[in-house]
Scaffold this motif. Structure first.
Motif, PDB file in Angstrom:
ATOM      1  N   ALA A  97      -7.728   9.945  -0.889  1.00  0.00           N
ATOM      2  CA  ALA A  97      -8.935   9.580  -0.140  1.00  0.00           C
ATOM      3  C   ALA A  97      -8.919   8.089   0.196  1.00  0.00           C
ATOM      4  O   ALA A  97      -9.276   7.699   1.330  1.00  0.00           O
ATOM      5  N   ARG A  98      -8.502   7.235  -0.739  1.00  0.00           N
ATOM      6  CA  ARG A  98      -8.420   5.794  -0.457  1.00  0.00           C
ATOM      7  C   ARG A  98      -7.368   5.497   0.598  1.00  0.00           C
ATOM      8  O   ARG A  98      -7.568   4.642   1.458  1.00  0.00           O
ATOM      9  N   LEU A  99      -6.230   6.191   0.542  1.00  0.00           N
ATOM     10  CA  LEU A  99      -5.169   5.943   1.520  1.00  0.00           C
ATOM     11  C   LEU A  99      -5.578   6.379   2.926  1.00  0.00           C
ATOM     12  O   LEU A  99      -5.190   5.752   3.910  1.00  0.00           O
ATOM     13  N   SER A 100      -6.343   7.450   3.009  1.00  0.00           N
ATOM     14  CA  SER A 100      -6.725   7.933   4.339  1.00  0.00           C
ATOM     15  C   SER A 100      -7.813   7.068   4.969  1.00  0.00           C
ATOM     16  O   SER A 100      -7.979   7.082   6.182  1.00  0.00           O
ATOM     17  N   THR A 101      -8.536   6.294   4.166  1.00  0.00           N
ATOM     18  CA  THR A 101      -9.609   5.459   4.719  1.00  0.00           C
ATOM     19  C   THR A 101      -9.177   4.010   4.947  1.00  0.00           C
ATOM     20  O   THR A 101      -9.758   3.329   5.788  1.00  0.00           O
ATOM     21  N   ASP A 102      -8.186   3.519   4.254  1.00  0.00           N
ATOM     22  CA  ASP A 102      -7.769   2.116   4.372  1.00  0.00           C
ATOM     23  C   ASP A 102      -6.329   2.039   4.868  1.00  0.00           C
ATOM     24  O   ASP A 102      -5.395   2.344   4.128  1.00  0.00           O
ATOM     25  N   PRO A 103      -6.104   1.586   6.104  1.00  0.00           N
ATOM     26  CA  PRO A 103      -4.739   1.525   6.655  1.00  0.00           C
ATOM     27  C   PRO A 103      -3.836   0.525   5.914  1.00  0.00           C
ATOM     28  O   PRO A 103      -2.631   0.747   5.810  1.00  0.00           O
ATOM     29  N   LYS A 104      -4.403  -0.562   5.383  1.00  0.00           N
ATOM     30  CA  LYS A 104      -3.573  -1.539   4.665  1.00  0.00           C
ATOM     31  C   LYS A 104      -3.006  -0.926   3.379  1.00  0.00           C
ATOM     32  O   LYS A 104      -1.848  -1.150   3.032  1.00  0.00           O
ATOM     33  N   LYS A 105      -3.828  -0.181   2.678  1.00  0.00           N
ATOM     34  CA  LYS A 105      -3.350   0.475   1.449  1.00  0.00           C
ATOM     35  C   LYS A 105      -2.308   1.543   1.778  1.00  0.00           C
ATOM     36  O   LYS A 105      -1.343   1.730   1.035  1.00  0.00           O
ATOM     37  N   LEU A 106      -2.500   2.238   2.894  1.00  0.00           N
ATOM     38  CA  LEU A 106      -1.521   3.246   3.314  1.00  0.00           C
ATOM     39  C   LEU A 106      -0.179   2.601   3.606  1.00  0.00           C
ATOM     40  O   LEU A 106       0.867   3.099   3.204  1.00  0.00           O
ATOM     41  N   GLU A 107      -0.207   1.454   4.300  1.00  0.00           N
ATOM     42  CA  GLU A 107       1.030   0.743   4.620  1.00  0.00           C
ATOM     43  C   GLU A 107       1.716   0.267   3.333  1.00  0.00           C
ATOM     44  O   GLU A 107       2.919   0.422   3.167  1.00  0.00           O
ATOM     45  N   LYS A 108       0.948  -0.285   2.414  1.00  0.00           N
ATOM     46  CA  LYS A 108       1.508  -0.758   1.146  1.00  0.00           C
ATOM     47  C   LYS A 108       2.128   0.397   0.360  1.00  0.00           C
ATOM     48  O   LYS A 108       3.235   0.282  -0.178  1.00  0.00           O
ATOM     49  N   PHE A 109       1.432   1.523   0.325  1.00  0.00           N
ATOM     50  CA  PHE A 109       1.939   2.698  -0.394  1.00  0.00           C
ATOM     51  C   PHE A 109       3.252   3.173   0.231  1.00  0.00           C
ATOM     52  O   PHE A 109       4.218   3.477  -0.477  1.00  0.00           O
ATOM     53  N   ALA A 110       3.302   3.245   1.558  1.00  0.00           N
ATOM     54  CA  ALA A 110       4.513   3.714   2.239  1.00  0.00           C
ATOM     55  C   ALA A 110       5.679   2.774   2.002  1.00  0.00           C
ATOM     56  O   ALA A 110       6.818   3.218   1.802  1.00  0.00           O
ATOM     57  N   ARG A 111       5.419   1.481   2.023  1.00  0.00           N
ATOM     58  CA  ARG A 111       6.504   0.513   1.792  1.00  0.00           C
ATOM     59  C   ARG A 111       7.024   0.593   0.355  1.00  0.00           C
ATOM     60  O   ARG A 111       8.226   0.549   0.121  1.00  0.00           O
ATOM     61  N   GLU A 112       6.131   0.685  -0.616  1.00  0.00           N
ATOM     62  CA  GLU A 112       6.553   0.675  -2.015  1.00  0.00           C
ATOM     63  C   GLU A 112       7.159   1.999  -2.461  1.00  0.00           C
ATOM     64  O   GLU A 112       8.156   2.027  -3.168  1.00  0.00           O
ATOM     65  N   LYS A 113       6.553   3.086  -2.061  1.00  0.00           N
ATOM     66  CA  LYS A 113       6.972   4.397  -2.561  1.00  0.00           C
ATOM     67  C   LYS A 113       8.163   4.964  -1.784  1.00  0.00           C
ATOM     68  O   LYS A 113       9.082   5.518  -2.366  1.00  0.00           O
TER      69      LYS A 113
END
Length: 163
Positions: A97-113
């Motif tokens: 839910a946090r990733l779908s609402t915040d694009p910066k967190k989504l980008e960080k997650f994609a880069r790290e994971k």
């Protein structure tokens, strides 16, 4: 004493000595019977049948005491697992839910994971020595486990950028 002598004493003329001896012999047999006499309650059909049934159910049946104990322990373990996995599912749903609402967190997650990158960027994976030793040790302890770090992404040819 022999049986013949006992009969003679019992059939002897009724004198005080003969009566006493005969009574003693009769009482001796009764005393012996009382020693080995089982109470009437324990000789009843219902008690014997119930006892056999109880012993069968406690020790020989499919659902005996030991099996019930094992099943109860497994149930407790499964309930603990259920709570653990329910908490894990809740955490994952919150993160999604946090990733779908915040694009910066989504980008960080994609880069790290998943080691994703933007066009024109180079990604370098830095692995510390401590992590390497732990992963090698984990691989030695359990060779079936995939203990190696994820593969490094393929570097793009930088000569194509300049053209």
């Amino acid at each position: 004493m022999h049986e013949d002598e006992e009969e003679e004493l019992i059939n002897a003329p009724k004198t005080n000595a003969g009566k006493r001896l005969g009574n003693m012999l009769k009482n001796r047999g009764e005393v012996q019977k009382k020693k080995f006499k089982i109470p009437k309650f324990f000789r009843s059909f219902y008690f014997i049948t119930g006892s056999i049934f109880l012993i069968w159910m406690l020790f020989f049946d499919i659902n005996d005491l030991y099996t019930q104990y094992q099943r109860r322990e497994k149930l407790k373990q499964l309930q603990k697992d259920k709570v653990f996995y329910a908490n894990g599912i809740k955490k994952i749903k919150d993160e999604r839910a946090r990733l779908s609402t915040d694009p910066k967190k989504l980008e960080k997650f994609a880069r790290e994971k998943y080691y994703m990158k933007k066009k024109g960027e180079d990604v370098y994976v830095v692995v510390e020595e401590k992590d390497k030793e732990e992963k090698v040790e984990a691989k030695v302890l359990n060779p079936k486990t995939n203990a190696t770090p994820p593969p490094a992404p393929i570097k793009q040819d930088t000569t194509q950028k300049n053209q």
